[in-house]
Design a protein around this motif. Structure first.
Motif, PDB file in Angstrom:
ATOM      1  N   PHE A 209       2.148   6.763   0.528  1.00 56.05           N
ATOM      2  CA  PHE A 209       1.115   5.850   0.042  1.00 56.05           C
ATOM      3  C   PHE A 209       1.157   5.846  -1.478  1.00 56.05           C
ATOM      4  N   LEU A 210       0.676   4.775  -2.065  1.00 57.08           N
ATOM      5  CA  LEU A 210       0.774   4.667  -3.516  1.00 57.08           C
ATOM      6  C   LEU A 210      -0.060   5.725  -4.230  1.00 57.08           C
ATOM      7  N   THR A 211      -0.953   6.370  -3.515  1.00 52.23           N
ATOM      8  CA  THR A 211      -1.733   7.457  -4.094  1.00 52.23           C
ATOM      9  C   THR A 211      -0.941   8.757  -4.133  1.00 52.23           C
TER      10      THR A 211
ATOM     11  N   ARG B  26      -4.639   1.822   0.326  1.00 55.36           N
ATOM     12  CA  ARG B  26      -3.910   2.936  -0.270  1.00 55.36           C
ATOM     13  C   ARG B  26      -4.515   4.282   0.108  1.00 55.36           C
TER      14      ARG B  26
ATOM     15  N   VAL C 152       0.816  -1.215   0.000  1.00 54.47           N
ATOM     16  CA  VAL C 152       0.000   0.000   0.000  1.00 54.47           C
ATOM     17  C   VAL C 152       0.848   1.263   0.000  1.00 54.47           C
ATOM     18  N   ALA C 153       2.104   1.140   0.434  1.00 56.51           N
ATOM     19  CA  ALA C 153       2.926   2.338   0.525  1.00 56.51           C
ATOM     20  C   ALA C 153       4.387   1.982   0.314  1.00 56.51           C
TER      21      ALA C 153
END
Lengths: 174, 710
Positions: free
Chosen positions: B129-131, B148, B102-103
């Motif tokens: 975070f991947l966002t 995420r 997620v990160a």
């Protein structure tokens, strides 16, 4: 029939006594150590099944390791990660020469004393690797390090421990 | 990799196909190699055995779940064993289920999976975070990465930055949640459930039970028990904040096709300095990032002039601007850059230099030497392989009152073999990053290690009035600068800066302050990956051994004050396996010691600014690495000077100043003398020196044989 059960129990008892050596042998052949428990289990089952062919008074460890060896090779034959394993020829040679290295008693007490001399973070890393069975990549992710650092640190820790145990043995003898 | 390393890595499951092939070859042909294999397996098995054993494992860190139930098994009686045998296989160590990432952390080089994450007091991390949402964490803290877009903060302090497109990021707290609408905010949750949220920019919604607090602009909200109070204004300084990365050109990778050459910098922003240009591919050197890289060409801004022996660039950064971007004052900066050079030949210079310094104002000749209150420097040598880039990194604590940061990068002459100038036949820098951080590990951790048998008894925060106690290690770890508040007494305990793997630590001893270590040891950079800096501006006295750089640590000791040791000062160590970097820079300071040894790897001593070194024994090269002594401006005196032992490469560069030796001993290792300027005086007759030093340009003055360039 009763004798047979007794004999099997006897053989299983020997297995329990020698389990750390047998496990050690398997660990030594399995890079990453992931399937060690499975292989140990299979070895135990085979030993139980073949208990009848073990002659009392002969070398149990050698017999058990022969079975473990068979299990390891059988596992490798099925394994998909062949490329990351040593070749059969080398594996066979290593295993031929294994016996002599599994004769001494493990120096757990010395090891514990030596572990006390490592830094806490290294001890924790060893605990993660050996007690929890984590892969170095996971240890690295957890600690916020690069995987390479973990590999190097593990190597260095083992080297330090070997050296320390060697010194302690010398000191003990003097 | 050595055979031993290959074996260890194989057993850890980390050897690639190529390594396995190498190892296979070793083991196939040599019985000794196979013996080594089993020797390493012995310790490997012993560790497995010891850690699987739970009883009496007081030395181990707590383990929640044993790997297997074998130990129980072993201790059981036979009858019980047989009964259990049928079932124990079922009870297996349950590995964490394969969870999605997620990160990431550390610039994307590490991945973080869904799950719990906790930090101890004094620890800090930054995750992305991947966002794209970046979160700075400060311990003590416990949190869960849910997805995420979502995390749970059980307790602890965080600073969050949500970029455009990632709105909706939610932080769950024990009693509610915080939903972000594109902003920067700080959140702290206490162990009792009390909460403080501050928004610095943009808007967040804080939901507590059924109540929704909409917070916009600068607001803070405090929730304690049933009281909830919303007030205007916010203070970022009490929260950790995600670091700020300065990006120049395209990703700091020098892709803009223009020359930066000009004189010393006068204004903020933009590079200036000596003659450089942007190159694409150059012979076998390919840009590390993007399609351009910085090429150092001359030591002056004009192509046909030579002013110094270094081709360098400066850049001024306004820390106020950084603070604006970051939301709070940056406390630490890290410079990282990659260097490379063409294959060249023995004459090709390979040194690169980097510096960071802080200044109160921009003056006429603003460089790293003027109006400096704090600075760090390092150098790095490129290898002769154009296919690999070498990485330099450098950290500096940023004092709160100084507004300007000056960065210096440069290629430097290190083989003084001519009168024409440096051989910059193709010297490059690329992928330069400057990362500012604040609120990360806010103070310096000090651990005490008692006695030789001891265990880690406690750890405590450094404070100015807390003095290290007798017979203890003072371990300085973390980016905080340990200020020595007053004179510390004799036998203050061992001083260790950056002890653990990959730790960072720095020590600044201000002018007029004395640190006396008595007979205790001092270590700057102890373990793998550690980065340690010490700047001695006051006086450091030691009666025990003092080590700079051990076990692949990168260590720098900058001496502008006084360092008096009655024992040994050692740079790097014997049996160093890879890349310990140990540097001692005597810049106008003075050093006195029983012995100064440069052992291995990249160990180097630079004397300039009129600095002095006076030692009974000076050893240049002791094992198998490279050791360099450079005197740019200053004086070095040694009773016994041992040159190049083992298979070491010893390099002696004289760029000015004086080297005085009573007795010169020659080891069997390689030795290179670069006498560019300055003099070497040796109290030995010419006849005894003929085999050691080149014949050229020497004269006799009384008992002394003098080597000089003229």
């Amino acid at each position: 029939m009763k004798d047979e059960i007794k004999h099997t129990a006897h053989v299983q008892g020997l297995f329990v006594k020698e389990v750390s050596r047998i496990r050690g042998f398997i660990i030594s052949m399995m890079p990453g150590g992931s399937e060690v428990d499975d292989l140990l289990q299979e070895t135990f089952l085979t030993i139980t099944a073949k208990a009848g062919s073990f002659e009392k008074g002969t070398n149990f460890t050698a017999w058990a390791i022969t079975i473990a060896r068979f299990k390891v090779m059988e596992h490798f034959a099925k394994s998909k990660k062949r490329g990351l394993l040593l070749g059969d020829e080398v594996l066979e040679r290593l295993m031929d020469e294994a016996q002599e290295h599994f004769s001494e008693n493990p120096q757990v007490d010395l090891l514990k004393r030596c572990l006390g001399k490592l830094s806490p973070s290294v001890r924790q890393m060893l605990a993660q690797r050996y007690a929890r069975g984590w892969k170095p990549e996971k240890i690295a992710a957890e600690a916020g390090w690069g995987a390479n650092s973990v590999y190097v640190s593990l190597s260095r820790a083992r080297t330090t421990l070997r050296e320390c145990i060697r010194r302690q043995m010398k000191g003990g003898a003097a | 990799m050595t055979l031993e390393n290959l074996i260890q890595r194989y057993l850890d499951g980390g050897l690639d196909a190529e390594g396995v092939a190498d190892l296979d070859k070793f083991l196939r042909h040599s019985e000794d190699a196979r013996k080594s294999y089993w020797k390493i397996c012995e310790i490997h098995c012993l560790l497995d055995h010891a850690f699987a054993e739970r009883s009496g494992a007081d030395w181990a860190v707590p383990v929640e779940q044993p790997k297997s139930v074998l130990p129980v098994w072993i201790s059981g009686v036979l009858a019980a064993v047989i009964a259990v045998a049928a079932t124990w296989w079922v009870i297996q160590w349950q590995d964490v289920p394969t969870s999605s990432v997620v990160a990431t952390a550390k610039g994307g080089s590490e991945v973080i999976e869904r799950g719990l994450l906790s930090l101890a007091a004094g620890e800090a991390r930054e995750i992305t975070f991947l966002t794209g949402v970046r979160v700075a964490l400060e311990g003590p803290l416990e949190m869960e990465l849910v997805s995420r877009e979502r995390m749970k903060l059980l307790y602890g302090k965080i600073g969050v930055e949500v970029p455009k497109g990632a709105e909706g990021f939610t932080v769950e707290t024990p009693d509610g949640e915080v939903i972000d609408y594109g902003t920067r905010f700080g959140l702290s949750v206490g162990r009792e459930g009390d909460l403080r949220a501050e928004v610095f920019e943009g808007r967040i919604d804080v939901v507590i039970g059924k109540k929704v607090h909409r917070m916009e602009g600068q607001k803070s909200l405090e929730v304690s028990g049933h009281t909830q109070s919303l007030t205007p204004g916010s203070d970022a300084s009490s929260f950790p904040m995600p670091s700020v990365k300065e990006i120049w050109g395209v990703g700091g990778s020098f892709n803009t096709p223009k020359s930066y050459a000009s004189n010393r910098p006068k204004i903020v922003g933009g590079w200036s300095g000596d003659l450089v240009s942007i190159a694409g591919r150059y012979e076998d050197v390919v840009p590390r990032r993007g399609n351009g890289m910085l090429q150092f060409q001359g030591t002056s801004a004009q192509a046909d002039m030579r002013s110094t022996t270094v081709s360098q660039l400066w850049r001024i950064v306004d820390l106020y601007e950084v603070a604006k971007k970051m939301g709070r004052r940056p406390e630490r900066v890290t410079l990282s850059a990659w260097v490379n050079s063409v294959t060249g030949n023995a004459q090709t210079d390979r040194a690169f230099r980097f510096g960071l310094s802080c200044h109160e104002e921009i003056t006429e000749a603003l460089d790293e030497d003027s109006a400096v209150t704090t600075k760090v420097k390092t150098s790095l040598f490129s290898d002769s392989d154009p296919g690999t880039w070498e990485r330099a990194d450098l950290q500096l604590q940023l004092p709160s009152k100084l507004r300007y940061l000056v960065i210096m990068v440069g290629a430097s002459e290190d083989v003084f073999d001519d009168t024409e100038g440096p051989e910059f036949e193709g010297h490059f820098l690329d992928d330069l990053d400057l990362i500012f951080k604040a609120g990360m590990r806010p103070s310096v951790d000090i651990h005490y290690w008692r006695g030789s048998e001891g265990a880690w008894e406690n750890s405590a925060k450094w404070s100015e009035n807390r003095q290290p106690s007798w017979d203890s290690y003072v371990v300085i770890q973390g980016p905080g600068t340990a200020r020595i508040g007053e004179t510390v007494n004799q036998n203050a305990g061992h001083l260790v800066i950056a002890l653990d793997n990959d730790s960072e630590g720095s020590l600044y001893l201000p002018p007029n302050k004395t640190l006396n270590l008595g007979s205790s040891e001092g270590i700057v950079g102890h373990n793998q990956g550690a980065v340690a800096h010490a700047h001695i501006s006051g006086e450091l006295r030691t009666g025990g051994r003092f080590y700079v750089g051990r076990n692949n640590a990168r260590s720098t000791l900058l001496l502008t004050g006084t360092f008096i040791s009655s024992d040994l000062i050692q740079l790097s160590q014997y049996d160093s396996t890879e890349d310990t970097v140990a540097e001692l820079m005597v810049e106008g300071g003075s050093l006195q010691a029983g012995a100064l040894r440069l052992i291995n790897d990249q160990s180097s001593v630079v004397v300039n600014g009129g600095g002095t070194i006076k030692v009974d024994e000076l050893r240049l090269g002791g094992d198998n690495g490279e050791a360099t002594l450079t005197i740019e401006d200053g004086e070095v005196y040694a009773k016994d000077f041992i040159l190049g032992e083992g298979v070491a490469k010893a390099r002696l560069n004289l760029q000015g100043g004086l080297l005085k030796i009573e007795k010169l001993h020659r080891g069997e290792g390689e030795f290179q003398l670069n006498l560019f300027k300055g003099e070497i005086w040796i109290k030995m007759p010419v006849s005894e020196l003929a085999d050691i030093l080149p014949n050229s340009s020497r004269s006799t003055r009384g008992e002394w044989t003098v080597y000089s360039t003229y």
